[in-house]
Design a protein around this motif. Structure first.
Motif, PDB file in Angstrom:
ATOM      1  N   GLY A 128       0.861  -1.395  -0.093  1.00 31.49           N
ATOM      2  CA  GLY A 128       0.086   0.077   0.056  1.00 31.49           C
ATOM      3  C   GLY A 128       0.773   1.267   0.059  1.00 31.49           C
ATOM      4  O   GLY A 128       0.380   2.333   0.092  1.00 31.49           O
ATOM      5  N   ILE A 129       2.052   1.239  -0.062  1.00 28.45           N
ATOM      6  CA  ILE A 129       2.779   2.364  -0.112  1.00 28.45           C
ATOM      7  C   ILE A 129       2.851   3.167  -1.345  1.00 28.45           C
ATOM      8  O   ILE A 129       2.588   2.664  -2.371  1.00 28.45           O
ATOM      9  N   THR A 130       2.848   4.416  -1.286  1.00 31.23           N
ATOM     10  CA  THR A 130       2.938   5.259  -2.463  1.00 31.23           C
ATOM     11  C   THR A 130       4.139   6.218  -2.385  1.00 31.23           C
ATOM     12  O   THR A 130       5.000   5.974  -1.445  1.00 31.23           O
ATOM     13  N   CYS A 131       4.236   7.201  -3.340  1.00 38.10           N
ATOM     14  CA  CYS A 131       5.516   8.236  -3.373  1.00 38.10           C
ATOM     15  C   CYS A 131       5.250   9.072  -1.945  1.00 38.10           C
ATOM     16  O   CYS A 131       6.189   9.811  -1.671  1.00 38.10           O
ATOM     17  N   THR A 133       4.264   8.098   0.901  1.00 36.17           N
ATOM     18  CA  THR A 133       4.482   7.442   2.285  1.00 36.17           C
ATOM     19  C   THR A 133       5.644   7.667   2.913  1.00 36.17           C
ATOM     20  O   THR A 133       6.681   7.881   2.246  1.00 36.17           O
TER      21      THR A 133
END
Length: 160
Positions: A128-131, A133
């Motif tokens: 679920g990580i994004t830029c 996070t």
């Protein structure tokens, strides 16, 4: 001269005052164990059982392989290992940036897992990580997951 000996969990239970039914203590290091005293033996597929060093007492254990190990892995992989205040800095980041649990998913199985999944081949997952996070979100997620596993153990024990 040795007068007595014991495994670490039973000794920790005694040291923590687990000498009666329902009394509990938590023992942490690289791994963590929730030890709960009982006046009778119990079995559960989700927990471990052992005799207590206290006569007529038994212990139920919830055991997680890498609670402290996850934090050490995070420090060694993403932080300055030489910084003696790194854990205090991470705590401050969490308090400032993550007052609520993260929406990320983390499974802390960096060395397989004991209770309740009993899988020596289990692997860790961070999903679920994004830029956007942040470091604080990831480390707080690790702590929330560990807390939730403790709550799961307590639920198993309550329902025995």
């Amino acid at each position: 001269e040795v007068l007595a000996g014991s495994v670490d969990g039973a000794a920790a239970a005694l040291e923590g005052g687990v000498t009666a039914d329902g009394v509990a203590v938590e023992m942490s290091g690289t791994s963590s164990v929730l030890l709960v005293g009982s006046d009778r033996p119990h079995t559960s597929p989700n927990l471990t059982y052992m005799y207590s060093v206290v006569p007529e007492q038994h212990l139920l254990l919830g055991c997680m392989s890498t609670t402290g190990g996850v934090l050490k892995w995070y420090r060694d992989t993403f932080c300055d290992r030489a910084d003696p205040a790194i854990y205090k800095k991470l705590d401050a980041q969490i308090l400032a940036q993550c007052p609520e649990p993260s929406p990320l998913i983390f499974l802390p199985y960096l060395a397989g897992e004991r209770a309740p999944i009993w899988d020596t081949n289990a692997k860790g997952v961070l999903a679920g990580i994004t830029c956007a996070t942040t470091q604080a979100e990831i480390i707080s997620l690790e702590l929330y997951k560990i807390k939730n596993i403790f709550l799961q153990w307590m639920n198993f024990i309550i329902n025995i």
